[in-house]
Design an enzyme around this catalytic site. Sequence first.
Site, PDB file in Angstrom:
ATOM      1  N   GLN A 158      12.666   2.834   0.981  1.00 21.28           N
ATOM      2  CA  GLN A 158      12.128   3.994   1.693  1.00 21.28           C
ATOM      3  C   GLN A 158      13.110   4.529   2.738  1.00 21.28           C
ATOM      4  O   GLN A 158      14.043   3.841   3.155  1.00 21.28           O
ATOM      5  CB  GLN A 158      10.826   3.614   2.400  1.00 21.28           C
ATOM      6  CG  GLN A 158       9.642   3.411   1.471  1.00 21.28           C
ATOM      7  CD  GLN A 158       8.369   3.214   2.263  1.00 21.28           C
ATOM      8  OE1 GLN A 158       7.823   2.131   2.297  1.00 21.28           O
ATOM      9  NE2 GLN A 158       7.905   4.268   2.906  1.00 21.28           N
ATOM     10  N   HIS A 159      12.866   5.764   3.157  1.00 24.05           N
ATOM     11  CA  HIS A 159      13.442   6.404   4.346  1.00 24.05           C
ATOM     12  C   HIS A 159      14.886   6.878   4.224  1.00 24.05           C
ATOM     13  O   HIS A 159      15.334   7.679   5.042  1.00 24.05           O
ATOM     14  CB  HIS A 159      13.387   5.476   5.571  1.00 24.05           C
ATOM     15  CG  HIS A 159      12.059   4.884   5.868  1.00 24.05           C
ATOM     16  ND1 HIS A 159      10.923   5.643   6.047  1.00 24.05           N
ATOM     17  CD2 HIS A 159      11.677   3.589   6.035  1.00 24.05           C
ATOM     18  CE1 HIS A 159       9.908   4.827   6.309  1.00 24.05           C
ATOM     19  NE2 HIS A 159      10.337   3.594   6.300  1.00 24.05           N
ATOM     20  N   ASP A 193       9.391   1.597  -2.322  1.00 23.96           N
ATOM     21  CA  ASP A 193       9.316   0.202  -2.751  1.00 23.96           C
ATOM     22  C   ASP A 193       8.004  -0.475  -2.376  1.00 23.96           C
ATOM     23  O   ASP A 193       7.411  -1.203  -3.182  1.00 23.96           O
ATOM     24  CB  ASP A 193      10.514  -0.593  -2.239  1.00 23.96           C
ATOM     25  CG  ASP A 193      10.778  -0.445  -0.747  1.00 23.96           C
ATOM     26  OD1 ASP A 193       9.994   0.226  -0.038  1.00 23.96           O
ATOM     27  OD2 ASP A 193      11.795  -0.994  -0.282  1.00 23.96           O
TER      28      ASP A 193
END
EC number: 2.7.1.17
Length: 472
Positions: free
Chosen positions: A72-73, A225
């Site tokens: 992520q991110h 994820d």
Amino acid sequence: MHTPTLVAGVDSSTQSAKVVVCDAETGAVVREGRAAHPDGTEVDPKHWWTAFTEAANGLLDGVAAIGVGGQQHGMVALDEAGEVVRPALLWNDTRSGPQAQDLIAELGGPQAWAKAVGSVPVASYTVTKLRWFAEHEPELAARVARVVLPHDWLTWRILGRPDRITTDRGDASGTGYFSPTTGEYRADLLKRAFGHTPELPDLLLPAEASGRTEDGVLVSAGTGDNMAAALALELGPGDVVVSLGTSGTVFAVSETPSADATGTVSGFADATGRFLPLACTLNAARVLTATADLLGVDLAGLDRLALSAPAGAGGLTLLPYLDGERTPNLPDANGTLLGLTRSNMKPEYLARAAVEGMLCGLAAGLEAIAGHGVEPRRVLLIGGAAQSASVRAAAPVIFGLPVELPAPAEYVALGAARQAAWALAGTTAPPNWRGSDVLRLGGPDTDAGQEIRQRHQAARELVHARALGRES
């Protein structure tokens, strides 16, 4: 003889690319592969593609659909031609901590952010990385035409770089410019952070396909994820996942969105249309490897040492903020060891303190998500560090709940494969793949666990009072 329909799932994580090929009906893994990613907190996305092609080499023959679960991110910035403008900044890059504080203040404080996007931005979030990018590399930032996430980028590459890039609400909810409650982007927050509004991926429904490859393979929406792991584990009411990988996460599925103004709980969306309140620590499995290195042992040796020490490590307390920390929000913090005495200044006590310190950060996260539409009844322990004998021994004590260990598996990749099977089937719900055995660990020791958790909380308050804004 029945010939199964095959689907594939990809876990493009911080450390590696993992690919599993499954029977679309049962979820049984037929074959799998993996390849390493370079270490670091920023990376050229081309390495993800290289690792994926290496991991998938020879595995995808006969596969009807594929899905991608990604870390992520991460900030992936593309120009008009779809070329990467600069190396992607990953979730564990904490350089944008000051920009997170600036953005929080500019919008009117944590409560305003929690209301707007369900989460209070920290250095991990894409929105803060974009502000850092605009401030520190303005000429490169001006070239950015699109901003996407790691799973979006890999999905797009698998599809052959079409004009359209897609994402899902789960991964989008970790950007800081998407509202899980409304299901829409907050372009105003993106512009506030970056100065202009680059194109964002199209949002897909949970079972919607992103497209097909030139070979006709269906490609699902993909997701983050943690959302993929939740999909693989088919979480029910009261199930809380604690995942011990490079980062540590604790999350559960909720029917209602959350908005935690303290910033402890991220109010994410999941990959099914529901919500995924989550707390994350930057420091998880690598706390154990770093401690093992310090003590001159391997991980098995660390287990032996930790298991020879009593619960509570004789009063020794490790705040394991070796890479800064996200929960609590301490991007510039270092690790701290407290409570040293002549009696506990021994390798076995330090080993035990490392295990308990890692788990205590996640126990605080578990307590936090319990206030957001979740009533924890059991912990499902997954991730590489869940295989540690000392972690298994300490977890029921630290969490104060029954702890179960699902069979070792690549749960992010399995969740991505289950999503691919769902998109291929076109049904209202994903296929039922439940049935893996779980190992039930020892019962919780609530008294010992409470003492250890309280000691760690007091240590955090003592050492980081100023950074946490709690000075008297």
